[in-house]
Design a protein around this motif. Structure first.
Motif, mmCIF file in Angstrom:
data_model
loop_
_atom_site.group_PDB
_atom_site.id
_atom_site.type_symbol
_atom_site.label_atom_id
_atom_site.label_comp_id
_atom_site.label_asym_id
_atom_site.label_seq_id
_atom_site.Cartn_x
_atom_site.Cartn_y
_atom_site.Cartn_z
ATOM 1 N N MET A 11 0.989 23.572 6.875
ATOM 2 C CA MET A 11 -0.464 23.271 7.120
ATOM 3 C C MET A 11 -0.677 22.055 7.778
ATOM 4 S SD MET A 11 -1.968 24.780 3.441
ATOM 5 C CE MET A 11 -3.545 24.269 3.912
ATOM 6 N N GLU A 12 -1.832 21.837 8.437
ATOM 7 C CA GLU A 12 -2.076 20.632 9.147
ATOM 8 C C GLU A 12 -2.344 19.350 8.188
ATOM 9 O OE1 GLU A 12 -5.800 19.016 11.453
ATOM 10 O OE2 GLU A 12 -5.962 21.157 10.896
ATOM 11 N N ASN A 13 -1.654 18.280 8.587
ATOM 12 C CA ASN A 13 -1.820 17.195 7.762
ATOM 13 C C ASN A 13 -3.298 16.544 8.085
ATOM 14 O OD1 ASN A 13 0.417 17.028 6.614
ATOM 15 N ND2 ASN A 13 1.413 15.764 8.128
ATOM 16 N N ILE A 14 -4.133 16.280 7.029
ATOM 17 C CA ILE A 14 -5.449 15.635 7.528
ATOM 18 C C ILE A 14 -5.320 14.073 7.337
ATOM 19 C CG2 ILE A 14 -6.174 15.738 5.103
ATOM 20 C CD1 ILE A 14 -8.925 16.742 5.949
ATOM 21 N N LEU A 15 -4.358 13.813 6.643
ATOM 22 C CA LEU A 15 -4.176 12.171 6.727
ATOM 23 C C LEU A 15 -2.651 11.940 6.683
ATOM 24 C CD1 LEU A 15 -5.271 9.203 5.977
ATOM 25 C CD2 LEU A 15 -4.703 9.935 3.654
ATOM 26 N N GLU A 16 -2.157 10.858 7.589
ATOM 27 C CA GLU A 16 -0.946 10.302 7.387
ATOM 28 C C GLU A 16 -1.026 8.738 7.386
ATOM 29 O OE1 GLU A 16 0.870 11.684 10.985
ATOM 30 O OE2 GLU A 16 0.600 13.883 10.603
ATOM 31 N N VAL A 17 -0.233 8.446 6.703
ATOM 32 C CA VAL A 17 -0.028 6.946 6.164
ATOM 33 C C VAL A 17 1.444 6.636 6.686
ATOM 34 C CG1 VAL A 17 -0.183 5.106 4.445
ATOM 35 C CG2 VAL A 17 -1.912 6.829 4.104
ATOM 36 N N ASN A 18 1.659 5.681 7.536
ATOM 37 C CA ASN A 18 2.648 5.253 8.227
ATOM 38 C C ASN A 18 3.145 3.777 8.064
ATOM 39 O OD1 ASN A 18 3.057 8.062 9.202
ATOM 40 N ND2 ASN A 18 1.744 7.577 10.809
ATOM 41 N N ASN A 19 4.117 3.845 7.371
ATOM 42 C CA ASN A 19 4.433 2.150 7.152
ATOM 43 C C ASN A 19 3.525 1.195 6.951
ATOM 44 O OD1 ASN A 19 6.970 0.580 7.001
ATOM 45 N ND2 ASN A 19 6.530 -0.271 9.203
ATOM 46 N N LEU A 20 2.660 1.436 6.010
ATOM 47 C CA LEU A 20 1.419 0.828 5.610
ATOM 48 C C LEU A 20 2.106 -0.764 5.016
ATOM 49 C CD1 LEU A 20 -1.625 0.299 5.656
ATOM 50 C CD2 LEU A 20 -1.605 1.606 3.403
ATOM 51 N N LYS A 21 1.354 -1.689 5.395
ATOM 52 C CA LYS A 21 1.567 -3.072 4.768
ATOM 53 C C LYS A 21 0.371 -3.829 4.464
ATOM 54 C CE LYS A 21 6.322 -3.325 6.795
ATOM 55 N NZ LYS A 21 7.430 -4.330 7.490
ATOM 56 N N THR A 22 0.133 -3.919 3.296
ATOM 57 C CA THR A 22 -0.939 -4.747 2.905
ATOM 58 C C THR A 22 -0.724 -5.903 2.258
ATOM 59 O OG1 THR A 22 -2.212 -2.624 2.667
ATOM 60 C CG2 THR A 22 -3.367 -4.452 2.045
ATOM 61 N N TYR A 23 -1.013 -7.146 2.708
ATOM 62 C CA TYR A 23 -0.464 -8.265 2.151
ATOM 63 C C TYR A 23 -1.694 -9.064 1.718
ATOM 64 C CZ TYR A 23 4.271 -7.221 3.991
ATOM 65 O OH TYR A 23 5.421 -6.796 4.201
ATOM 66 N N TYR A 24 -1.668 -10.032 0.494
ATOM 67 C CA TYR A 24 -2.360 -10.986 0.349
ATOM 68 C C TYR A 24 -2.062 -12.440 0.437
ATOM 69 C CZ TYR A 24 -5.307 -7.341 -1.869
ATOM 70 O OH TYR A 24 -6.130 -6.271 -2.052
ATOM 71 N N ALA A 25 -2.846 -13.211 1.006
ATOM 72 C CA ALA A 25 -2.409 -14.520 1.190
ATOM 73 C C ALA A 25 -2.972 -15.620 0.245
ATOM 74 C CB ALA A 25 -2.724 -15.056 2.575
ATOM 75 N N THR A 26 -2.354 -16.103 -0.631
ATOM 76 C CA THR A 26 -2.761 -16.905 -1.732
ATOM 77 C C THR A 26 -2.298 -18.150 -1.570
ATOM 78 O OG1 THR A 26 -1.164 -16.397 -3.247
ATOM 79 C CG2 THR A 26 -3.048 -14.797 -2.929
ATOM 80 N N ASP A 27 -2.634 -19.234 -2.746
ATOM 81 C CA ASP A 27 -1.963 -20.502 -2.605
ATOM 82 C C ASP A 27 -0.543 -20.346 -3.229
ATOM 83 O OD1 ASP A 27 -4.482 -21.565 -1.843
ATOM 84 O OD2 ASP A 27 -5.346 -22.257 -4.028
ATOM 85 N N ALA A 28 -0.243 -19.580 -3.928
ATOM 86 C CA ALA A 28 1.140 -19.181 -4.512
ATOM 87 C C ALA A 28 2.094 -18.781 -3.544
ATOM 88 C CB ALA A 28 1.033 -18.355 -5.822
ATOM 89 N N GLY A 29 1.475 -18.230 -2.478
ATOM 90 C CA GLY A 29 2.348 -17.468 -1.396
ATOM 91 C C GLY A 29 1.917 -16.133 -1.048
ATOM 92 N N THR A 30 2.519 -15.284 -0.227
ATOM 93 C CA THR A 30 2.145 -14.067 0.142
ATOM 94 C C THR A 30 2.549 -12.936 -0.854
ATOM 95 O OG1 THR A 30 2.168 -14.774 2.575
ATOM 96 C CG2 THR A 30 2.335 -12.354 2.096
ATOM 97 N N ALA A 31 1.610 -12.311 -1.249
ATOM 98 C CA ALA A 31 1.816 -10.951 -2.184
ATOM 99 C C ALA A 31 1.784 -9.759 -1.326
ATOM 100 C CB ALA A 31 0.658 -11.032 -3.172
ATOM 101 N N ARG A 32 2.982 -9.168 -1.417
ATOM 102 C CA ARG A 32 3.171 -7.778 -0.860
ATOM 103 C C ARG A 32 2.704 -6.503 -1.809
ATOM 104 N NH1 ARG A 32 9.132 -8.277 1.300
ATOM 105 N NH2 ARG A 32 9.720 -9.449 -0.558
ATOM 106 N N ALA A 33 1.387 -6.359 -1.587
ATOM 107 C CA ALA A 33 0.894 -5.335 -2.719
ATOM 108 C C ALA A 33 1.123 -4.077 -2.194
ATOM 109 C CB ALA A 33 -0.503 -5.575 -2.523
ATOM 110 N N VAL A 34 1.321 -3.575 -0.847
ATOM 111 C CA VAL A 34 1.628 -2.672 -0.342
ATOM 112 C C VAL A 34 2.681 -2.859 0.651
ATOM 113 C CG1 VAL A 34 1.293 -0.372 0.648
ATOM 114 C CG2 VAL A 34 -0.350 -1.370 -0.951
ATOM 115 N N ASP A 35 4.099 -2.383 0.600
ATOM 116 C CA ASP A 35 5.005 -2.959 1.749
ATOM 117 C C ASP A 35 5.805 -1.752 2.219
ATOM 118 O OD1 ASP A 35 6.474 -4.734 2.864
ATOM 119 O OD2 ASP A 35 7.509 -5.311 0.971
ATOM 120 N N GLY A 36 5.259 -1.064 3.164
ATOM 121 C CA GLY A 36 6.100 -0.231 3.941
ATOM 122 C C GLY A 36 5.772 1.141 3.444
ATOM 123 N N VAL A 37 4.570 1.702 2.929
ATOM 124 C CA VAL A 37 4.275 3.022 2.313
ATOM 125 C C VAL A 37 3.872 4.061 3.332
ATOM 126 C CG1 VAL A 37 2.729 4.172 0.907
ATOM 127 C CG2 VAL A 37 3.652 1.771 0.111
#
Length: 321
Positions: A1-27
């Motif tokens: 069946m047809e894919n309605i949504l495709e997530v490819n190598n998603l990376k969502t990061y947060y820049a903070t004073d403590a460093g970069t938080a890799r919340a989603v890292d290649g999903v």
């Protein structure tokens, strides 16, 4: 069946004073039309941030997209202008948030919050959208719907507020519904009612569902396919029956062993020892290696890729046989 949504190598990061938080890292994953995808994992593994990324609701700053793409019906949502994304949000992709008391505006009635969305996306007049809002409240099982339109969120029970959230999400007939732990903080009987409601509405409306949860019981009840997340990555992905019949990743195996079973009340529940690594400092090798009873030197030094071991069954583990 047809894919309605495709997530490819998603990376969502947060820049903070403590460093970069890799919340989603290649999903990476996909959702077909009329299917239910379960996203499972313990708190902090990146489930909710993945959902917020799809909706483009990650606060910027401190959050930002470091890579990847989210393809919705041929368009990359990460490349859309905000005005274009507003037309997708609510109208094509809708989301039920985790806690309705903080998601609903306390100073507006439930009716006002539903009709605002309807007017925004349909352009209908206030009388027509108010009638539509009452129909939606009736659809999700709220008694005396016209009276409830004038109720404020604090005047409703937790289950009723969650039903209002579902009514808002369904108001424009979305093709994809993202439900982020929709039964959190509800009692068991209300949980069952909400899950049954989502399942029946999916069938009647013909929509796809992305269900975020930490409860494998919910997954077994509603889902067609399952994605298991750990420390910002996917560690296993398979058909729901395959996950329960033969889990491949030690983390998935540990989660399933921790489920209480009838007739085993005298035995201690299984627990996965150790703690999830911080998003600021992920380990060099497998992210589960510090908690895995099978880990060896290779696990500590090399990060395993997500590979297909049997048709449609993927796992990121060096120890899969």
């Amino acid at each position: 069946m047809e894919n309605i949504l495709e997530v490819n190598n998603l990376k969502t990061y947060y820049a903070t004073d403590a460093g970069t938080a890799r919340a989603v890292d290649g999903v990476s994953f996909s959702i077909r039309r009329n299917m239910t995808l379960g996203v499972v994992g313990e708190s902090g593994c990146g489930k909710s941030v993945t959902a917020l990324s799809i909706m483009r609701l990650v606060p910027d700053p401190p959050g930002y997209f470091a890579g990847g793409e989210i393809i919705w019906k041929g368009r990359d949502l990460l490349q859309l202008k905000e005005e274009e994304m507003r037309r997708v949000r609510g109208n094509e992709i809708a989301m039920i948030f985790q806690e309705p008391m903080t998601s609903l505006n306390p100073v507006f009635t439930c009716g006002d919050q539903i009709t605002e969305q309807l007017m925004l996306h349909t352009g209908a007049d206030r009388k027509a959208v108010r009638e539509k809002a009452a129909e939606l409240l009736s659809l999700v099982g709220i008694p005396s719907p016209r009276e409830r339109l004038d109720a404020y969120p604090h005047e409703l029970s937790g289950g009723m507020r969650q039903r209002v959230m579902i009514a808002m999400a369904l108001s424009c007939g979305p093709e994809l519904l993202i439900a982020d732990e929709p039964t959190t903080a509800l009692d068991v009987t209300v949980q069952a009612q909400i899950l049954e409601l989502i399942g029946s509405l999916q069938v009647s409306n013909g929509m796809s569902v992305m269900l975020i949860t930490h409860d494998f019981g919910v997954v077994a009840e509603l889902c067609d396919e399952v994605v298991v997340m750990y420390a910002s990555k996917i560690v296993e992905k398979a058909d729901v029956n395959a996950i329960f019949a033969r889990p491949l990743h030690p983390y998935t195996q540990g989660l399933l062993r921790s489920i209480p079973r009838i007739g085993e009340t005298r035995e201690r529940l299984h627990a996965i020892e150790g703690n999830v690594p911080t998003a600021f400092a992920m380990p060099r090798g497998c992210r589960f290696s510090n908690r895995c009873p099978l880990a060896d030197r290779r696990c500590l030094e090399e990060e395993p890729p997500l590979l297909e071991h049997t048709p449609g069954h993927l796992a990121a583990c060096w120890k899969v046989t």
